[in-house]
Structure formats: C-alpha cells, structure tokens
Design an enzyme around this catalytic site. Structure first.
Site, PDB file in Angstrom:
ATOM      1  NE  ARG A  82      -4.334  -1.147  -0.081  1.00  0.00           N
ATOM      2  CZ  ARG A  82      -4.517  -2.168  -0.884  1.00  0.00           C
ATOM      3  NH1 ARG A  82      -3.507  -2.580  -1.653  1.00  0.00           N
ATOM      4  NH2 ARG A  82      -5.689  -2.777  -0.952  1.00  0.00           N
ATOM      5  CD  GLU A 100      -2.493   3.537  -6.230  1.00  0.00           C
ATOM      6  OE1 GLU A 100      -3.537   2.916  -6.558  1.00  0.00           O
ATOM      7  OE2 GLU A 100      -1.574   3.026  -5.582  1.00  0.00           O
ATOM      8  CG  HIS A 160      -2.648  -0.603  -7.093  1.00  0.00           C
ATOM      9  ND1 HIS A 160      -3.161   0.205  -6.112  1.00  0.00           N
ATOM     10  CD2 HIS A 160      -2.685  -1.852  -6.579  1.00  0.00           C
ATOM     11  CE1 HIS A 160      -3.497  -0.515  -5.056  1.00  0.00           C
ATOM     12  NE2 HIS A 160      -3.215  -1.779  -5.320  1.00  0.00           N
TER      13      HIS A 160
END
Length: 350
Positions: A261, A290, A309
């Site tokens: 994370r 993001e 991601h």
C-alpha cells in the site's frame, strides 16, 4: 422443494460476472436454486475511489441501491456497500467481497444489520508475490532504463563497467516486512534464488517459519537487508513506517520494493534517499495518490521502476477470487462453516 436464493453479482471487467456465475453454478449444490441477476461495474476502466464512507469502490451507489432489491447474497469486488446501500438491501444476509480486505464495505454497519461479510484472502498471493520479485529483479538490473536505451538506438556496452552494472538476488539478504500469504510466497521464491530471507512481523511465531527464514525486529531487518520489500497491511500503526528515520537506518545502497500500500511509505523522504544514494533504487506498484499527479518527483527518476497498481492483475487471480467466492456462497446456503468471514458477530457462520 428446492430453496431459491436471490443473488446479485456485481462484477467488473476483471472479476467478471460470467466467471462468477460459472463458479457459483459449479460449486453450489443443485438443490439450491440460484436466482442470479448481474450488474457490471466500470472498474478498472474507470478508477475506483472513495464513495460515501467506504474506500476503493466504484461510484455506483445510486444504481446499486436500486438494483440490490431482494438479494440475499451479493458477490462483488468493487461495489460500495455504504450505510445508504445497506439500508436499501433489506433482505441481504451475505456479502462476499472478492478481495483481501473488504474496504469497499462498511463492515460495522453490515454487522449492525446482521449482514455477514466474507473476503477472499490470498486470491492474488501468487500474482503479487511474482510481481514483487519481478520488481526486485527489474530494479536491481535497471531493466526499464536499459530497455528504453536500446529502443532509442543506444548500445550501452559501458554498462558492463563495475561501477555501472547491477546486482544479483543470489547471495543478497532480502528483508520482508509482513509475512502473510504474499510474504510467505515471496520468501519461497527468494530461497530458490539462493537469497537469505529475513522477516519482520509482530504477528508471526518463529516456530511457524520454514527452515532458512529468520524472524528479526525491524531495526535489524533494515540494517541487514540489501533489499527491503513491503507486504504489510496499511493500519494506523504501519502508516509511513518507511520514513526518513527508517530509510536512514537501511543499509546504504540498498533497494526498496513496495507492492502493498502506498501509505506505508513517505515518498518525499524516499525521493531524498534516492537522491543521496542512501537508497540505490526502488520498485513501486502502489503510491500515495493514484493515478499519479503530473510532476510527481519520482516520475523523472531513473532509479525507480513503477507499475500502476497491477501486482495482482493476472487472469488466474480473477479465477481464484471466483473460486473462493463460490466456496463461501456454497458454505452459506449449505449452513456450513463460513470461510473468510470478517464479522462473525453479525450472525450465523456455520
């Protein structure tokens, strides 16, 4: 008489409804009639975000409220189960969230309403572990930068020089912060590379570690590791755990990999550590915001390997998530022990 179960499949363009329905119809015994309706969420074609009081969800609260109707079971990855949606889902008994943590579900509100919530922990462990090791190798050998040079017509044979060439995983010490399903698999892969593996995780019993994997405290891990790789959950205790102090405690010239994370790392401090050479390179799949904003400092760094991601993005992950979800639904309708339940106080779990 067959028992009928109204089910809403709120799949997306990754864990698709056709995959979910196929697995459900295979797994749930035939005496249970499945009344399946579907809605397709826009993720990942449209990024997820915060919706109401939940996070990492598709912004479909309005349509979900209208569609949830009399569904007793919902299977989803990104649907936002806010208080508002739960209030509309008056028949709901079970939410199966096809991800490791049901951050898109207000679990407290679900519990108050007697709605059980299950997750599918480990569904992306293989993909995320392989991606973490891929980032390690790409960072240690500067693969993207070298590839871009060749594609641009360069032939940098000077990169064979001792001061320019990369490093190997074999013989390196790799420190894993977090030793859950992903961390355990990363450790196995690294041992096949002949790396020394050390682990820092307050929830791990040393007796549970396999031969060759050593449990250490965080300061020891930082000072001993050639590569530090993050596999922890983001909690108030772990937020910004990689900061100026901990980066300064790392072995000079070591590498950092983060596929967990973005909130685990102070990225401004990392940028400074990369600039000074305290950290030789970083492989990053997760970020503080993001998508990344224009002009973000690390975008221009040739010491950073970045992916958007995507650590868990394999077709096998989607199928594994569907398998685990179907197993949870089958257990529920069969009145068996419920796997992956995160709020057993909500009601029956088998």
């Amino acid at each position: 008489m067959n028992e009928q179960w109204p089910i809403l499949l709120a799949g997306d363009h990754f864990v698709r409804n056709d995959i979910l329905e196929d697995r459900l119809r295979r797994e749930v015994p035939r005496q249970h009639e499945l009344d399946i309706r579907t809605m397709t969420l826009p993720w990942p074609l449209v990024p997820f975000g915060k919706v109401g009081e939940v996070d990492e969800a598709s912004d479909v609260e309005e349509s979900l409220t209208e569609l949830v109707g009399d569904a007793q079971i919902v299977v989803t990855q990104m649907a936002p189960f806010t208080t508002r949606v739960l209030d509309a889902a008056t028949a709901l008994k079970l939410i199966v969230c096809t991800r490791g943590g049901p951050v898109n579900v207000n679990v407290e509100a679900a519990t108050e309403r007697g709605v059980l919530v299950c997750n599918t922990a480990g569904r992306n462990a293989v993909a995320a572990a392989e991606h973490a090791v891929t980032l390690m190798l790409s960072t240690l050998r500067a693969i993207p930068r070298i590839h871009n040079g060749v594609a641009a017509g360069q032939w940098r044979s000077d990169l064979y020089a001792y001061d320019e060439c990369g490093s190997e995983l074999s013989g390196s010490t790799v420190g894993l912060i977090g030793y859950g399903a992903i961390g355990r698999r990363v450790a196995r892969i690294l041992q096949a590379f002949d790396a020394t593996v050390i682990v820092s995780d307050p929830f791990v019993d040393p007796a549970d570690l396999p031969p060759g994997v050593e449990l250490v405290d965080l300061p020891a891990l930082l000072s001993r590791s050639d590569v530090v790789t993050l596999h922890s959950r983001l909690t108030p205790e772990t937020a910004n755990m990689i900061n100026r102090e901990t980066l300064g405690a790392m072995r000079p010239g070591s590498y950092l990999v983060n596929t967990a994370r973005g909130g685990l790392v102070d990225y401004e401090a990392l940028a400074d550590a990369l600039e000074t050479g305290q950290v030789a390179g970083a492989g990053l799949d997760v970020f503080p915001a993001e998508p990344l904003p224009e002009g973000w400092p690390l975008l221009s760094s040739d010491r950073v390997v970045m992916t958007p991601h995507l650590a868990g993005a394999t077709r096998q992950t989607a199928h594994r998530a569907a398998d685990l979800a179907a197993a949870a639904v089958a257990a529920f309708v069969e009145d068996r022990e419920l796997p992956g339940v995160v709020n057993p106080k909500a009601g029956r779990t088998g």
